[in-house]
Scaffold this active site. Structure first.
Site, short mmCIF file in Angstrom:
data_model
loop_
_atom_site.label_atom_id
_atom_site.label_comp_id
_atom_site.label_asym_id
_atom_site.label_seq_id
_atom_site.Cartn_x
_atom_site.Cartn_y
_atom_site.Cartn_z
N CYS A 96 47.74 -12.36 32.93
CA CYS A 96 47.16 -11.47 33.94
C CYS A 96 45.79 -11.97 34.38
O CYS A 96 44.85 -11.17 34.55
CB CYS A 96 47.06 -10.03 33.41
SG CYS A 96 48.64 -9.36 32.97
N LYS A 122 44.56 -1.95 21.58
CA LYS A 122 44.07 -3.28 21.20
C LYS A 122 43.09 -3.18 20.04
O LYS A 122 42.58 -4.18 19.57
CB LYS A 122 43.38 -3.95 22.39
CG LYS A 122 44.33 -4.32 23.54
CD LYS A 122 43.59 -5.12 24.60
CE LYS A 122 44.25 -5.09 25.95
NZ LYS A 122 45.51 -5.85 26.03
N ASP A 157 34.09 -4.58 31.13
CA ASP A 157 35.45 -4.46 30.60
C ASP A 157 35.39 -4.85 29.12
O ASP A 157 35.21 -6.03 28.79
CB ASP A 157 36.38 -5.40 31.39
CG ASP A 157 37.80 -5.44 30.81
OD1 ASP A 157 38.06 -4.77 29.79
OD2 ASP A 157 38.64 -6.16 31.39
N GLN A 201 38.63 -6.56 25.25
CA GLN A 201 38.75 -7.61 24.21
C GLN A 201 37.55 -7.66 23.28
O GLN A 201 37.57 -8.40 22.30
CB GLN A 201 38.93 -8.98 24.88
CG GLN A 201 40.18 -9.12 25.74
CD GLN A 201 41.46 -8.95 24.95
OE1 GLN A 201 41.49 -9.08 23.72
NE2 GLN A 201 42.55 -8.66 25.65
N HIS A 205 40.40 -10.33 33.90
CA HIS A 205 41.79 -9.90 33.80
C HIS A 205 42.13 -9.19 35.11
O HIS A 205 41.25 -8.59 35.73
CB HIS A 205 41.88 -8.92 32.62
CG HIS A 205 43.27 -8.47 32.26
ND1 HIS A 205 43.97 -7.56 33.00
CD2 HIS A 205 44.06 -8.81 31.22
CE1 HIS A 205 45.15 -7.35 32.42
NE2 HIS A 205 45.24 -8.10 31.34
#
Lengths: 407, 150
Positions: A365, A227, A201, A204, A124
């Site tokens: 993104c 999220k 990261d 997600q 991302h």
């Protein structure tokens, strides 16, 4: 797997009962942001209406209680991702700020001219641009590990990028476009063997699977609250304590100092050093409630149910004529990106929106990834544990409309 | 009225499928590459302006959604023979129409068949799709090279 009562879960989320243009809302943009359960909404309302005060300052009891609740949220997050120490949890405004914090502070201390940072093609922009900027500023080199057509990191190619100059590897645990779940534990081992640190990261992955930062052995782990069914404006940067302890502050100001004189300021120990200013107090406490809620359902139950949804969605979408799923790695989260021969992603999402289906069309993104696949954009349905097979059927039906309009 | 009638009208779908003047103009004096970073749409406009400021030829290339492609295609068919000054006036009216600030049914305008895009005003996320070609046209007239929709 034990029976997963999705209708009972849906009743916890007031937004899911909403209508969109007179039709039941079918919300399939969970990789962008998720809805909140009553448990989170009520906790914030209760705190704001009965318990609110600023934290880490007041010597009065109201402030002490608020501080205690705020720090309880930190411990909840610590437990949720299996960090060893609550001081390793830094509250931020979201994964983007978490990664920027790491890039700034780690970069300032450890990155110099000629050093190398390795990212992947599936990052991302939030886990790409900060590193690119840092490299430009320091005269360091950004290396990008390639992926296969199915969307898997090519581990042998990644290994070739690691060397004595590699200072940091920044990799997503789960791609926001492809759904690919990367072997982050293996990546950390390889990077550490090369003497590099790793930032994962987790934007997600955290909402969709059990996370064990100690098991992964990453040095940093970043994610967002909004999220994972919590409030927007919250996020977390986990960092190993001994690493955080040697990093300089990112944002400076109040609440992060040890002592300030006219000549010099000394800074607090982590996490305070990285939390200048008044934090998003109510929201962080809401994030704590989201963690409790998810823990109550069980992350393994959530992962199993979402995998079932992903398999069903893959099967249903594969039947739509001229539809191509982008991202077919064997190990993936419940994200379905696709293109259609008949229509541009932007047109797809406008038409299915009229059927009450919220999905995203665009580059998500992740422009380097779009370039990798030679597409300007994709449409994306990203699922959560409150979605149902019936909703996937609604998506398929709405996609038939796309075919009709563009026949 | 359904969205099919409002936004995806037959004329728009036809221009999307069979875009007119979808080509480059060689040796052109005026061109501009337009880009919408939000969705990745790219429209390149080519212009041949004859003495007297008359648009002798106009064409486009690029990739994008049905709305941006059809808008570019219809724009090229509309502009031939008009002056650059007239084109700027129509751009202004077109822009107002898609923003909902000009109602072709009740207000004076020079939009002709371009009023077919008035349905876009109901879809705020698509306004830039419809106006990308026009922004790029103005950039081509002014010879500024490239433009980005922000």
């Amino acid at each position: 797997m034990a029976h997963f009562d999705v209708e009972k879960i849906r009743a916890d989320f007031p937004m899911l009962a909403a209508l969109e243009g007179g039709k039941p809302l079918v919300y399939l943009d969970n990789a962008a942001t998720t809805h909140k359960p009553w448990a989170v909404i009520d906790r914030i309302r209760d705190f704001d209406s009965k318990e609110y005060a600023t934290v880490r300052r007041g010597s009065y009891r109201l402030g002490e209680r608020a501080t205690d609740m705020f720090e309880q949220a930190r411990k909840k997050v610590q437990k949720f991702i299996n960090a060893s120490d609550h001081r390793e949890i830094i509250f931020t405004s979201g994964a983007t700020q978490s990664i920027n914090l790491a890039a700034y502070s780690f970069g300032k201390k450890f990155i110099g001219a000629g050093d190398e940072i390795v990212v992947t093609q599936m990052e991302h922009h939030a886990n790409f641009v900060p590193w690119q900027l840092l490299c430009q500023e320091k005269g360091a080199v950004l290396r990008v590990a390639p992926i296969t057509d199915s969307g898997e990191l090519i581990i042998e190619e990644f290994a070739k990028l690691l060397g004595p100059k590699t200072k940091l590897v920044a990799v997503t645990m789960c791609s926001n476009v492809l759904g690919t779940v990367n072997p982050v534990k293996e990546i950390c081992k390889m990077a550490h063997d090369a003497g590099a640190k790793v930032l994962v990261d987790g934007a997600q992955s955290t909402p969709h699977m059990a996370i064990d930062v100690r098991g992964i052995d990453c040095d940093f782990y970043a994610f967002s609250g909004h999220k994972m069914y919590g409030p927007s404006g919250t996020g977390v940067l986990y960092g190993k304590y001994e690493l955080l302890d040697v990093l300089p502050p990112y944002v400076s100001g109040g609440d992060m100092i040890n002592a300030v004189s006219l000549e010099k300021t000394t800074f607090s120990k982590p996490p305070g050093r990285f939390e200048a200013g008044t934090p998003a107090i109510s929201q962080v406490i809401g994030l704590g409630a989201a963690v409790d809620y998810l823990t109550g359902i069980g992350m393994d139950n959530i992962a199993a149910y979402e995998h079932e949804l992903l398999e069903y969605g893959t099967k249903i979408l594969s039947k739509v004529p001229g539809l191509h799923i982008i991202g077919t790695a064997p190990h993936k989260g419940a994200i379905l990106s696709f293109t259609m021969d008949a229509a541009h992603p932007h047109d797809i999402v406008t038409i299915i929106d009229q059927e009450g289906v919220c999905a995203r069309g665009g580059h998500h993104c992740a422009q380097p990834l779009m370039t990798r696949y030679g597409v300007p954009a994709t449409a994306r349905a990203s699922l959560a544990f409150y979605n149902t097979k019936r909703e996937i059927d609604c998506l398929a039906k709405a996609l038939q409309k796309v075919l009709e309009v563009f026949a | 009225m359904s969205y099919q009638n409002e936004l995806y009208q037959q004329v728009i779908l036809d221009h999307n499928k069979n875009p007119r003047n979808f080509r480059e103009i060689g040796e052109t004096a005026h061109s501009c590459n337009g880009h919408n970073p939000l969705c990745g749409d790219k429209i390149n406009i080519y212009l041949k302006i004859a003495p007297g400021d008359v648009i002798e030829d106009v064409s486009f290339t690029g990739s994008g959604c049905a709305i941006s492609k059809a808008s570019a295609s219809l724009m090229t068919t509309f502009l031939k023979g008009k002056t650059a000054a007239e084109a700027k006036l129509v751009f202004d009216e077109f822009h107002k129409m898609v923003l909902g600030d000009l109602d072709p049914a009740t207000q004076e305008h020079h939009l002709g068949k371009l009023t077919i895009f008035q349905g876009v005003r109901e879809f705020s996320s698509r306004i830039k799709c419809a106006s990308l070609a026009w922004h790029t046209l103005i950039c081509a007239i002014d010879k500024t090279g490239e433009t980005t929709m922000e």
